[in-house]
Motif scaffolding. Structure first.
Motif, PDB file in Angstrom:
ATOM      1  N   MET A 266     -21.226 -44.881 -39.979  1.00 46.89           N
ATOM      2  CA  MET A 266     -22.088 -44.269 -38.663  1.00 46.89           C
ATOM      3  C   MET A 266     -23.037 -45.238 -37.930  1.00 46.89           C
ATOM      4  O   MET A 266     -23.616 -45.983 -38.206  1.00 46.89           O
ATOM      5  N   TYR A 273     -27.727 -40.022 -35.492  1.00 46.62           N
ATOM      6  CA  TYR A 273     -27.557 -39.798 -36.594  1.00 46.62           C
ATOM      7  C   TYR A 273     -28.069 -39.590 -38.091  1.00 46.62           C
ATOM      8  O   TYR A 273     -26.785 -38.793 -38.909  1.00 46.62           O
ATOM      9  N   LEU A 295     -25.073 -46.664 -42.884  1.00 46.22           N
ATOM     10  CA  LEU A 295     -25.789 -46.360 -41.694  1.00 46.22           C
ATOM     11  C   LEU A 295     -25.974 -47.411 -41.306  1.00 46.22           C
ATOM     12  O   LEU A 295     -26.597 -48.001 -41.497  1.00 46.22           O
TER      13      LEU A 295
END
Length: 342
Positions: A266, A273, A295
């Motif tokens: 992501m 998110y 992330l």
């Protein structure tokens, strides 16, 4: 250098003092002890400067490569500052396209890194890239989802480490960026069958991802079924034609792993998110046996990451934090009672 000048200066001062004492030159107006104070002043000045001089000399002779790298970084920072903070995807594409060896993924990545040294860029860069490489080597994913393409740097970095049957789906909201990134992926030597680029927002893409994963399931069974015929007795040739269509359900892996992602990167809008993660849970796009979620933190994700951490802490039966870096967090997802609460 200063120390050498000091040693050269002291004998000269001493000679002048002796000449003054024997009357060769007129007696100066300053006191006779002036040369002594001059020596002490020079010594006092050289003592704090000496360590710095030694460091510079040693760096020039023993660490020239590091000094050059430091100067190069400083020059790159100055150039990026002079050019402003705006990122030009077309400029990135043009530089990489003309400075890489076509068909060589590593050369394409090096061209990206070279551009990033002197220009504003959204590429992950070598430091984040090494963390990404380590995760892919450790996890060995077969199917990867990337949210946020950014001209294809991370896509190429992941594709080169996927197995031969692996596949990457990447989502990029800007259609121009998606087109240029797809071209650079092809320049790196990868085939259309290895990846798919979707030019739309993540909110639009996630509910529509499953049909794009279905062909992988169909292709695997289509390749497996013809291999079964040699094991069938000739006398039962007619019955095998009836039996083969019924074999497809038995070829599908349990829990639908073939249509779920083993790894998700992501790197798009941090505000998306958590909503996108919840959407992927709802669509059952995360592999039930385990999916690693990366992330990316670009320094502007504070509130978004804070909400994510609260969510992970609230559902520890489904999520566990594997590693936390200043620029990237790795989270492991596994299915438990997640779908009951959705």
């Amino acid at each position: 250098m200063l120390l050498c000048l000091l040693f050269l200066w002291l004998p000269r001062v001493e000679k002048w003092r002796n000449m003054f004492q024997i009357g060769t030159l007129p007696t100066p107006s300053f006191p006779p002890s002036h040369s002594y104070y001059s020596k002490m002043w020079l010594l006092a000045l050289s003592v704090p400067v000496l360590p710095g001089i030694l460091i510079i000399v040693l760096s020039q002779y023993y660490h020239r490569a590091n000094v050059r790298a430091l100067c190069r970084r400083a020059l790159g920072w100055a150039l990026r500052l002079a050019r402003g903070g705006s990122v030009c995807v077309k400029s990135t594409h043009a530089y990489v396209f003309s400075h890489c060896t076509h068909g060589n993924a590593q050369s394409v990545l090096e061209a990206f890194d070279g551009y990033d040294e002197t220009h504003p860029s959204l590429c992950l860069g070598p430091q984040r890239g090494q963390v990404l490489d380590e995760v892919l080597r450790r996890v060995g994913p077969r199917c990867v989802l990337e949210l946020g393409m950014h001209c294809g740097y991370s896509s190429i970095r992941m594709l080169r480490l996927l197995p031969p049957a692996g596949r990457l789906l990447t989502v990029e909201m800007d259609s121009s960026t998606a087109e240029l990134g797809e071209e650079l992926i092809l320049v790196a030597g990868f085939k259309d069958s290895q990846f798919l680029v979707l030019a739309c927002s993540s909110a639009e893409a996630i509910p529509a991802l499953r049909p794009h994963l279905a062909p992988a399931h169909g292709d695997s069974s289509a390749e497996a079924i013809p291999a079964l015929r040699p094991h069938l007795a000739p006398a039962h040739g007619d019955s095998s034609a009836e039996a083969i269509p019924a074999l497809r359900p038995h070829l599908a892996p349990a829990h639908g792993d073939s249509v779920a992602f083993d790894l998700v990167l992501m790197d798009h809008d941090p505000q998306r998110y958590l909503p996108d993660l919840l959407a992927m849970e709802k669509e059952r796009l995360l592999s039930p046996s385990g999916c690693h979620v990366l992330l990316v933190n670009r320094g502007q994700c504070g509130p978004a990451l804070s909400d994510l951490m609260k969510y992970f802490n609230a559902w520890t039966e489904n999520y566990s934090i594997v590693s936390e870096h200043r620029f990237m967090t790795e989270v492991f997802y596994h299915e438990d009672s997640c779908h009951a609460r959705l």
